[in-house]
Scaffold this active site. Structure first.
Site, mmCIF file in Angstrom:
data_model
loop_
_atom_site.group_PDB
_atom_site.id
_atom_site.type_symbol
_atom_site.label_atom_id
_atom_site.label_comp_id
_atom_site.label_asym_id
_atom_site.label_seq_id
_atom_site.Cartn_x
_atom_site.Cartn_y
_atom_site.Cartn_z
ATOM 1 N N THR A 75 -0.206 12.197 16.538
ATOM 2 C CA THR A 75 1.158 11.886 16.944
ATOM 3 C C THR A 75 1.189 10.460 17.491
ATOM 4 O O THR A 75 0.325 10.087 18.285
ATOM 5 C CB THR A 75 1.713 12.856 18.000
ATOM 6 N N ARG A 80 9.579 10.147 22.202
ATOM 7 C CA ARG A 80 10.179 11.423 22.585
ATOM 8 C C ARG A 80 10.161 11.583 24.101
ATOM 9 O O ARG A 80 10.812 10.825 24.798
ATOM 10 C CB ARG A 80 9.492 12.587 21.874
ATOM 11 N N ARG A 107 18.847 -15.146 26.830
ATOM 12 C CA ARG A 107 19.467 -13.820 26.719
ATOM 13 C C ARG A 107 18.509 -12.734 27.203
ATOM 14 O O ARG A 107 17.295 -12.915 27.258
ATOM 15 C CB ARG A 107 19.830 -13.511 25.267
ATOM 16 N N ASP A 111 3.266 9.472 19.521
ATOM 17 C CA ASP A 111 3.744 9.561 20.894
ATOM 18 C C ASP A 111 2.612 9.657 21.909
ATOM 19 O O ASP A 111 2.823 9.419 23.088
ATOM 20 C CB ASP A 111 4.647 10.793 21.063
ATOM 21 N N ARG A 166 8.849 19.244 8.713
ATOM 22 C CA ARG A 166 8.952 19.670 10.112
ATOM 23 C C ARG A 166 9.261 21.169 10.172
ATOM 24 O O ARG A 166 9.896 21.646 11.102
ATOM 25 C CB ARG A 166 10.006 18.856 10.836
ATOM 26 N N ASP A 176 1.246 12.306 23.088
ATOM 27 C CA ASP A 176 1.692 13.273 24.090
ATOM 28 C C ASP A 176 1.036 14.645 23.961
ATOM 29 O O ASP A 176 1.616 15.648 24.344
ATOM 30 C CB ASP A 176 3.215 13.416 24.048
ATOM 31 N N ASP A 199 2.699 17.991 18.258
ATOM 32 C CA ASP A 199 3.026 19.090 19.164
ATOM 33 C C ASP A 199 3.497 20.347 18.431
ATOM 34 O O ASP A 199 2.983 21.443 18.661
ATOM 35 C CB ASP A 199 4.099 18.597 20.149
ATOM 36 N N GLY A 207 5.814 13.970 11.450
ATOM 37 C CA GLY A 207 5.963 12.602 10.954
ATOM 38 C C GLY A 207 4.640 12.044 10.450
ATOM 39 O O GLY A 207 3.576 12.529 10.824
#
Length: 192
Positions: free
Chosen positions: A125, A171, A162, A127, A72, A129, A103, A10
Site C-alpha cells: 500500500t 487515506r 504565492r 499509504d 477492489r 498504513d 488493508d 490499487g
C-alpha cells in the site's frame, strides 16, 4: 504444492517483482506449481485464472501495474462471495493462497484464514498504513513522486510570492504527507 496468487486494490511499483520472485523461488527451490487469479478477489469469486510459471514471469519486471490485474472486490461484501471463493480454491486444488494487497485485501485474507484457508499476505500500500511492517512497498515511490511535485510547486510559489497547497494520498494515514512535506521543505504539513 499448488499455490494461488492474486493482487488486490490499487497498483503500485513492485507488484510484478513480487509475482516473479515468488514463482521463481517456488518453482526452482520447492517444485511448487502456481496459479494466478485475475483481477483480485473478483477473479477468485468468478474462478478466472491464468497459469503462472517462470516462462511467463521471467520478463515481467519492466511491465507496470500488475500482470494479474486488480480490483477492489471484497468477497465479504458480495452475496455468496465467501462461499464462491472457497469453492474456487477447492475446484482449482489450491493448497495455499498468496494475497498481495493493502488493508482491504489483507483483511479478507485474514478472515479466510479463520475459514481454514492457508494464506500468506504481502503488504502492499502506498499509504504505509499496515501494522506489523515498518514500510510497505510502493510507499517510497509515492513519497518520491509527491516530493518532486512539491519541489515544482515551491519554485513557482517563491517566484510569484504565492502560497501553494499540495494534497497527497494517504487515506487515514499521513505518512506520505509527512515524508514528502519534510523533503520538499513545506512550511506546514497537515495530516489526518
Amino acid at each position: 504444492m499448488r499455490i494461488g496468487m492474486l493482487t488486490g486494490g490499487g497498483d503500485c511499483p513492485g507488484l510484478n517483482a513480487v509475482i516473479r520472485a515468488v514463482v521463481g523461488k517456488g518453482e526452482s527451490e520447492y517444485g511448487d506449481n502456481f496459479l494466478g487469479f485475475l483481477d483480485g478477489w473478483r477473479g477468485v469469486i468468478e474462478g478466472r485464472t491464468t497459469p503462472l510459471d517462470w516462462g511467463c514471469c521471467r520478463d515481467i519486471l519492466i511491465i507496470g501495474g500488475t500482470v494479474l490485474g486488480t480490483s477492489r472486490t471484497n468477497p465479504y461484501k458480495v452475496d455468496g462471495g465467501v462461499e464462491k471463493v472457497l469453492a474456487a480454491l477447492k475446484a482449482h486444488e489450491v493448497d495455499a493462497l498468496i494475497a498481495i494487497g493493502g488493508d482491504d485485501t489483507l483483511g479478507v485474507a485474514n478472515k479466510l484464514m479463520a475459514e481454514g484457508v492457508s494464506v500468506v499476505g504481502v503488504p502492499k500500500t502506498i499509504d504505509n498504513d499496515l501494522s506489523a511492517t515498518e514500510v510497505t512497498f510502493g510507499f517510497h515511490t509515492a513519497v518520491q513522486i509527491a516530493t518532486e511535485a512539491i519541489d515544482r510547486l515551491r519554485t513557482t510559489a517563491e517566484s510569484h510570492d504565492r502560497v501553494m497547497v499540495c494534497e497527497v494520498m494517504g487515506r487515514h494515514a499521513g505518512w506520505i504527507s509527512i515524508y514528502a512535506g519534510i523533503a520538499g521543505g513545506a512550511a506546514d504539513i497537515l495530516i489526518p
